[in-house]
Motif scaffolding. Structure first.
Motif, PDB file in Angstrom:
ATOM      1  N   SER A 103       0.849  -1.184   0.000  1.00  0.00           N
ATOM      2  CA  SER A 103       0.000   0.000   0.000  1.00  0.00           C
ATOM      3  C   SER A 103       0.882   1.230   0.000  1.00  0.00           C
ATOM      4  CB  SER A 103      -0.894  -0.033   1.251  1.00  0.00           C
ATOM      5  OG  SER A 103      -1.354   1.243   1.562  1.00  0.00           O
ATOM      6  N   VAL A 104       0.561   2.156  -0.866  1.00  0.00           N
ATOM      7  CA  VAL A 104       1.229   3.455  -0.899  1.00  0.00           C
ATOM      8  C   VAL A 104       0.138   4.512  -0.987  1.00  0.00           C
ATOM      9  CG1 VAL A 104       2.819   4.968  -2.128  1.00  0.00           C
ATOM     10  CG2 VAL A 104       3.242   2.500  -2.083  1.00  0.00           C
ATOM     11  N   ALA A 105       0.050   5.374  -0.002  1.00  0.00           N
ATOM     12  CA  ALA A 105      -1.017   6.371  -0.006  1.00  0.00           C
ATOM     13  C   ALA A 105      -0.434   7.740   0.317  1.00  0.00           C
ATOM     14  CB  ALA A 105      -2.095   6.004   1.014  1.00  0.00           C
ATOM     15  N   ASP A 106      -0.701   8.686  -0.554  1.00  0.00           N
ATOM     16  CA  ASP A 106      -0.270  10.065  -0.306  1.00  0.00           C
ATOM     17  C   ASP A 106      -1.151  10.637   0.804  1.00  0.00           C
ATOM     18  OD1 ASP A 106       0.388  12.704  -0.215  1.00  0.00           O
ATOM     19  OD2 ASP A 106       0.177  13.069  -2.375  1.00  0.00           O
ATOM     20  N   VAL A 107      -0.515  10.991   1.895  1.00  0.00           N
ATOM     21  CA  VAL A 107      -1.265  11.551   3.019  1.00  0.00           C
ATOM     22  C   VAL A 107      -0.722  12.932   3.393  1.00  0.00           C
ATOM     23  CG1 VAL A 107      -2.077   9.357   3.968  1.00  0.00           C
ATOM     24  CG2 VAL A 107       0.187  10.197   4.616  1.00  0.00           C
TER      25      VAL A 107
ATOM     26  N   ASP C 656      -8.651  13.016   6.397  1.00  0.00           N
ATOM     27  CA  ASP C 656      -8.342  14.439   6.291  1.00  0.00           C
ATOM     28  C   ASP C 656      -7.489  14.772   5.061  1.00  0.00           C
ATOM     29  OD1 ASP C 656      -9.732  14.672   8.590  1.00  0.00           O
ATOM     30  OD2 ASP C 656      -8.074  15.379   9.838  1.00  0.00           O
ATOM     31  N   GLN C 657      -7.120  13.748   4.292  1.00  0.00           N
ATOM     32  CA  GLN C 657      -6.390  14.037   3.054  1.00  0.00           C
ATOM     33  C   GLN C 657      -7.284  14.797   2.074  1.00  0.00           C
ATOM     34  OE1 GLN C 657      -3.292  13.642   2.045  1.00  0.00           O
ATOM     35  NE2 GLN C 657      -3.593  14.106  -0.140  1.00  0.00           N
ATOM     36  N   TRP C 658      -8.578  14.457   2.123  1.00  0.00           N
ATOM     37  CA  TRP C 658      -9.496  14.977   1.117  1.00  0.00           C
ATOM     38  C   TRP C 658     -10.549  15.874   1.734  1.00  0.00           C
ATOM     39  CZ3 TRP C 658      -7.565  13.965  -3.448  1.00  0.00           C
ATOM     40  CH2 TRP C 658      -6.782  12.809  -3.620  1.00  0.00           C
TER      41      TRP C 658
END
Lengths: 192, 88, 896
Positions: A103-107, C656-658
């Motif tokens: 999993s790779v998620a831009d946070v 909270d990213q979106w």
């Protein structure tokens, strides 16, 4: 319409910058938001350079050893769990040797970063943080997910001033800033 | 307040955790094959011993790992903790 | 009575003025309120709670039972522990406690909290505590010492004891000096350990002027060096002002340079009072006699000793004027009593430690360690100074306690056991006469030991009296249970800074400043602040909501939907995983599409719902209800980690990213077209329940747009990173301006969805409702297994008379059914009332032109068309049961 993106983006604590500055007591404890820090949540089996030891950070890039991750090309890998890391900084997300990320998620926008620094920084944190922040236990290079006041935070000890980076959800940043400003109030007046 | 040893993060205060009830109650592999009584036993019946008790905790404010703790329900003494999937 | 010219630990160059019960007095820096009052000759400080008897200062520390005062708004303090400060205002507390402070006088002192960790926590900085701290500190251990007094030294501050040939205070100064040099040792004075909890957790209260700091200390080992409290003697008239603990008088003379009387009779069963008498005599107090019940008396002394005798009674009305001993009356204004010493074992008892009655010491002593607590010094029954300093102990003679002193008149009406609770020996006799034998029962019956002082001077005394009256050995009776707090603590201190705006975290969206500026009325949803409605000028809530609803149904309206929980679900098995956690199927959902899903707990009850987008073959973006995001993530992790570790799926919270905006209404397509010029928006190119990535130039660029509707209208949800949320909101409003776009809040959202019969989990459900009950059977797969499936075929969940979600249309369309109202079949409401359901949601509908409600009703779907009744106290409201979909059942509005 059509404005450059930077013109319309706002950081979660941008509107409190003056209050944070006013709460800071140079030489004792200072607080500021480090806005727009790139963060990527990575999960998978790990392997170098991802730190295997719980609650530690590893640094890649030129300024290796700087746990702040401000330097150009510098990337800090924060241990979040046995298969989970937060990649902080503008650099490339490292691969996992012999395996793929699951999993790779831009946070980047999910959390903002608050830097608390100075001789009294540890005491400010201890007003609301249940973990042991003694420099022998939580020196630069250590990190923890824990509670500060009633907020969940990721705390990274950056250097020996000491300076700490607090990663907090964007929606919760206002509460955390208010909590810190209140906790720092006693250093403003010398009668306390 | 208990000091609970997370198998990953080490000892942390109880407020960082969520309680998960009795450990080692596996989800039945074939729920459809169970009678109503057997399924109800899985859903609703748990041990409640006085003394050592294997129970689940989640390090909710920390690494979010679920793990197991052997705790004495009479004295609150925690004998040890171990990772999910492991046996004491 | 007399302030001594020299000595004591007061600063005579710093006089302080204060008032007590309205009268002005003067004391010195270093005084307590009690010592200053005694120096000023104030003998009576309280009126007793039941009998209205005068009471004087009895002790010199936390064990004080009488001198309870209100100080500068602090409602319950003991005068013996209140440090005198200039301008202090105190009044005695008479009678029963009352809460009188109105809100504006609430304690606003700004109390604080601090966490600390150490290897060794030493409670008590007397000789034993300092010795233990030095021992631990020298090993390099992290040590915290807490002590309730203003300075270290413990009772050495209150005596003229010697260590070697030098005053003991010189030893104290040397020890504290050594501790100060150890970097890992911290000494906290003015800090009282209130309670001991599991795993070496000790909560302590530090006094910092008018403020306090609550310490939460986690220690690997706790050393209890808490000393001992002197015991009173129980004799007739023992509550008169002027009767005082001998050690307290000694403390007043030595520490505060105050003689609490002129002529004293000492009544003691213990040698320590002889030393007290000698020091007090040297300070100028006349010792009329020492009364010692022990046949041989005590140590050699210059005073007249009446050995083998007791004080048969104290005389006097307002205060003590003399005592009756051996048939004669001795005039005095002070009776100094000592019935032995009780180790202070409160924290040890809280740790589960067992106390053993020691016949030689005549007290309950801790036996061994308990829960990381080790006891040293007087708290462990080591009453010699040498023993406390770690040297060879010098035990005293075997104790000969006298628990109950017979009077020269019958009866025990003025033999007081608990001065604060006004409990006499007669009360204990009465309790025993009812058949109670246990000390716990007698305590509850008489209230002895239940006051603010936690029975420090009365609890063991009461056990002694029971022992004497019943003829049962002390050890067979045992003590009552010790519970925190050791001394009273204010709720304000416990709350610390967690009050006001910091009482509970507030979550806000990127658009929050706009909502505030627009004058939105907010509601709390979980910890989120969400706009409930946006009142216009002169508009009440009902008018605002009708206007907002009409805009959404007839024009276009916008809502901040950023608060929905969002979870990024990734991995090759993500589709299979969602198949297992949702009641409906997700594995075959095409990339680019969305699907509404329902989640159940294993018991088959609805837990959460939301729309999930498939971002890629191995990636989904799940949304959850606003208040449930953390619980859903924990739930997913629980199954992945404990039941299905073989599944290659990982979840990440991206709530909270979106930031998101719902654009709703027949004109929403026009608004989104202006907002995202590159987006194909016709029904064929962008069908319902699909999503697209696009460019929103006014909000930073990259955005995700989904065609989702929670209102039945043509609608879009637009998402951008949080940083651009406010820009997106403003861009939507700008793009919608030509169409009269109207911001709307949660109330309008509730009305719109209720008109369509969409349930809200947590409002229309309560943990006892299955998807089938909600009418969501269409979303329950018949072919795959999922969490909770087996439960849906249990005999209980398949009953036909389960409560089912239906619509309710009040016959009088102006009548609004309150949410929670119970429903019955019979308008005459016979008692007992058989209830068939309750209202879960209730609104006024602009679209229907009437009120309506959703309700859970037994066998509700079979009742459609019938009438049910809601008894509302003063009236009964009739309503017709209807299909829950009350608006646009055929879905004509969905595609615009």
């Amino acid at each position: 319409m059509g404005e450059p993106p930077q013109a319309v983006r706002r950081s979660p604590l941008g509107h409190l910058a003056a209050e944070l500055r006013a709460a800071s007591v140079p030489g004792t404890v200072t607080v500021r938001e480090v806005p727009f820090v790139r963060q990527v949540n990575v999960r998978g089996p790990g392997g170098k350079p991802f730190p295997a030891e719980p609650n530690t950070v590893a640094t890649t890039g030129d300024a290796a050893g700087d746990a702040a991750g401000d330097a150009e090309g510098d990337t800090v890998l924060v241990w979040l769990g046995p298969d989970e890391w937060l990649v902080v900084g503008p650099g490339e997300v490292p691969g996992m040797p012999g395996a793929e990320h699951e999993s790779v998620a831009d946070v980047s926008a999910h959390r903002t970063v608050v830097e608390l620094a100075g001789p009294a920084a540890r005491e400010v944190l201890l007003k609301g943080c249940p973990i042991d922040l003694h420099p022998g236990v939580f020196p630069p290079g250590r990190c923890a997910q824990t509670l500060l006041g009633r907020a969940q935070v990721i705390i990274v000890c950056v250097d020996e001033r000491p300076a700490y980076r607090l990663f907090v959800r964007a929606s919760l940043a206002g509460y955390l800033a208010g909590w810190l400003i209140d906790a720092m109030r006693e250093y403003q007046c010398h009668t306390y | 307040m208990l000091l609970i040893p997370c198998p990953w993060c080490g000892p942390r205060a109880e407020i960082e955790y969520r309680y998960g009830g009795q450990a080692h109650v596996a989800y039945p592999p074939e729920p459809a094959a169970l009678t109503d009584a057997e399924w109800a036993a899985y859903l609703f019946l748990r041990d409640n011993p006085k003394g050592p008790f294997a129970e689940r905790w989640c390090h909710a404010a920390g690494c979010r790992r679920w793990f197991n703790v052997l705790r004495d329900t009479a004295t609150h003494e925690i004998h040890f903790s171990y990772r999910a999937g492991e046996r004491p | 009575m007399t302030r001594l010219a020299t000595g004591g630990r007061i600063d005579r160059s710093a006089p302080l003025t204060f008032t007590f019960d309205g009268a002005p007095y003067t004391g010195y820096q270093g005084d307590t309120l009690a010592s200053a009052l005694l120096a000023a000759g104030v003998r009576t400080v309280a009126t007793s709670i039941r009998y209205g008897r005068p009471r004087g200062i009895f002790a010199a520390g936390v064990e004080e039972p009488n001198a309870l005062v209100e100080v500068d708004g602090e409602p319950m303090a003991t005068a013996t522990t209140v440090e005198l400060r200039d301008g202090l205002t105190a009044r005695s507390l008479t009678g029963r406690g009352r809460l009188t402070a109105p809100d504006d006088q609430a304690d606003q002192a700004g109390h604080d909290r601090m966490h600390a960790h150490c290897d060794v926590l030493v409670v008590g900085a007397g000789p034993a505590g300092l010795t233990a701290a030095l021992e631990a500190g020298r090993t390099g251990a992290r040590v915290i010492v807490v002590d309730e007094r203003t300075e270290a030294g413990g009772t050495l501050l209150e005596t003229r004891d010697l260590v070697g040939d030098a005053p003991a205070l010189a030893w104290v100064a040397a020890a504290t000096g050594l501790l100060a040099e150890l970097p890992e040792v911290r000494v906290l004075t003015r800090t009282t350990a209130l309670g001991r909890y599991d795993d070496g957790y000790v909560v302590a209260a530090e006094r910092r002027g008018s403020r306090g700091r609550l310490w939460r200390i986690r220690a690997a080992e706790v050393v209890l060096a808490t000393g001992a409290h002197e015991r009173p003697l129980v004799f007739a008239g023992n509550d008169l002002p002027g009767v005082m603990l001998a050690g307290a008088a000694r403390a007043y003379a030595n520490r505060y340079a105050v003689l609490p009387g002129r002529r004293a009779v000492v009544f003691t069963t213990d040698d320590s009072a002889y030393a007290a008498a000698a020091e007090l005599a040297e300070a100028g107090l006349e010792i009329a006699a020492v009364v010692d019940p022990r046949p041989g008396g005590g140590p050699d002394t210059a005073f007249e000793v009446l050995a083998g005798h007791v004080v048969a009674g104290a005389t006097g009305t307002a205060e003590v004027t003399g005592v009756r001993v051996a048939g004669r009356e001795i005039a005095c204004d002070l009776v100094l009593v000592c019935g032995g010493w009780n180790p202070v074992a409160h924290l040890y008892g809280q740790a589960g430690g067992r106390l053993r009655y020691d016949d030689d010491l005549a007290c309950f002593v801790p036996e061994g360690t308990a829960g990381r607590c080790r006891v040293v010094g007087a708290a462990a029954g080591e009453f010699s100074l040498a023993g406390c300093l770690g040297e060879e102990p010098r035990p005293g003679p075997p104790a000969a306690p006298v628990w109950l002193v017979p009077g020269d008149e019958p009866g025990y009406d003025t033999h007081f056991v608990d001065l604060q609770r006004d409990v006499t020996v007669a009360d204990i006799e009465a309790a025993l006469a009812t058949g109670m034998t246990s000390v716990e029962h007698v305590k509850r019956y008489t209230t002895a030991g239940t006051a603010h002082d936690q029975g420090k001077t009365s609890a063991v005394t009461a056990v002694g009296v029971i022992s004497a009256l019943r003829g049962v050995p002390m050890g067979d009776l045992g003590t009552t249970t010790f519970r925190p707090p050791y001394t009273p603590v204010s709720f304000a201190l416990l709350a610390g800074r967690d009050r006001g705006v910091l009482h509970d975290p507030v979550l806000t969206t990127a658009m929050h400043p706009w909502h505030v500026a627009r004058g939105a009325v907010f509601e709390d949803v979980g910890q989120w602040k969400r706009p409930h409605h946006y009142p216009g000028p002169g508009e009440d809530m009902a008018a605002a909501v009708l206007r907002e609803c009409r805009a959404a149904r007839e024009g276009v309206a916008a809502m901040d939907v950023s608060t929905l929980g969002k979870i990024d679900v990734q991995g090759p098995d993500a589709g299979e995983f969602l198949n297992r956690v949702y009641t409906n199927a997700f594995a075959k959902l095409p990339v680019g599409s969305c699907r509404y899903g329902v989640m159940c707990r294993a018991d088959g009850m609805v837990f959460d719902d939301g729309v999930t987008m498939r971002l890629a073959p191995d990636r989904f973006l799940m949304s959850t209800t606003t208040g449930n995001a953390a619980a859903v993530l924990d739930w997913l992790e629980e199954w992945l980690q404990t039941e299905w570790p073989d599944l290659r799926v990982r979840c990440t919270s991206v709530t909270d990213q979106w930031a998101g905006v719902a654009v709703v209404g027949p004109r929403s397509r026009d608004v989104v077209a202006a907002l995202a010029p590159g987006l194909v928006l016709d029904n064929a190119g962008f069908p319902f329940m699909t999503w697209r990535e696009t460019d929103v130039p006014g909000a930073g660029g990259a955005a995700r747009v989904a065609r989702i509707s929670f209102s039945g209208e043509l609608a879009y949800e637009v998402y951008v990173p949080w940083w651009y949320g406010l820009a997106l909101w403003e861009a939507v409003l700008a793009a919608g301006e030509p169409y009269g776009i109207t911001p709307y809040g949660t109330e309008t959202m509730h009305v719109l969805r209720a008109e369509k019969g969409y349930p809200i989990i947590g409002q229309d459900t309560d943990g006892t409702v299955t998807p089938v009950d909600l009418g969501l059977g269409w979303a329950v797969s018949k072919t795959k297994d999922f969490i909770g499936r087996r439960s849906l075929s249990r005999s209980d969940t398949s009953r036909p008379d389960r409560r089912q979600l239906v619509g309710l249309l009040p016959i009088d369309g102006e009548e609004s059914l309150p949410e929670g109202a119970q429903l019955v079949e019979d308008p005459d409401v016979p008692v007992p009332v058989p209830m068939i359901g309750h209202v879960t949601s209730s609104y006024r509908s602009a679209a229907l032109g009437a009120t309506f409600a959703l309700a859970l009703v037994k066998g509700g779907r079979d009742r459609i068309g019938t009438t049910v009744f809601a008894p509302l106290g003063d009236r009964v409201v009739a309503a017709r049961v209807a299909d829950p979909v009350l608006y646009d059942k055929e879905g004509a509005h969905r595609d615009g």
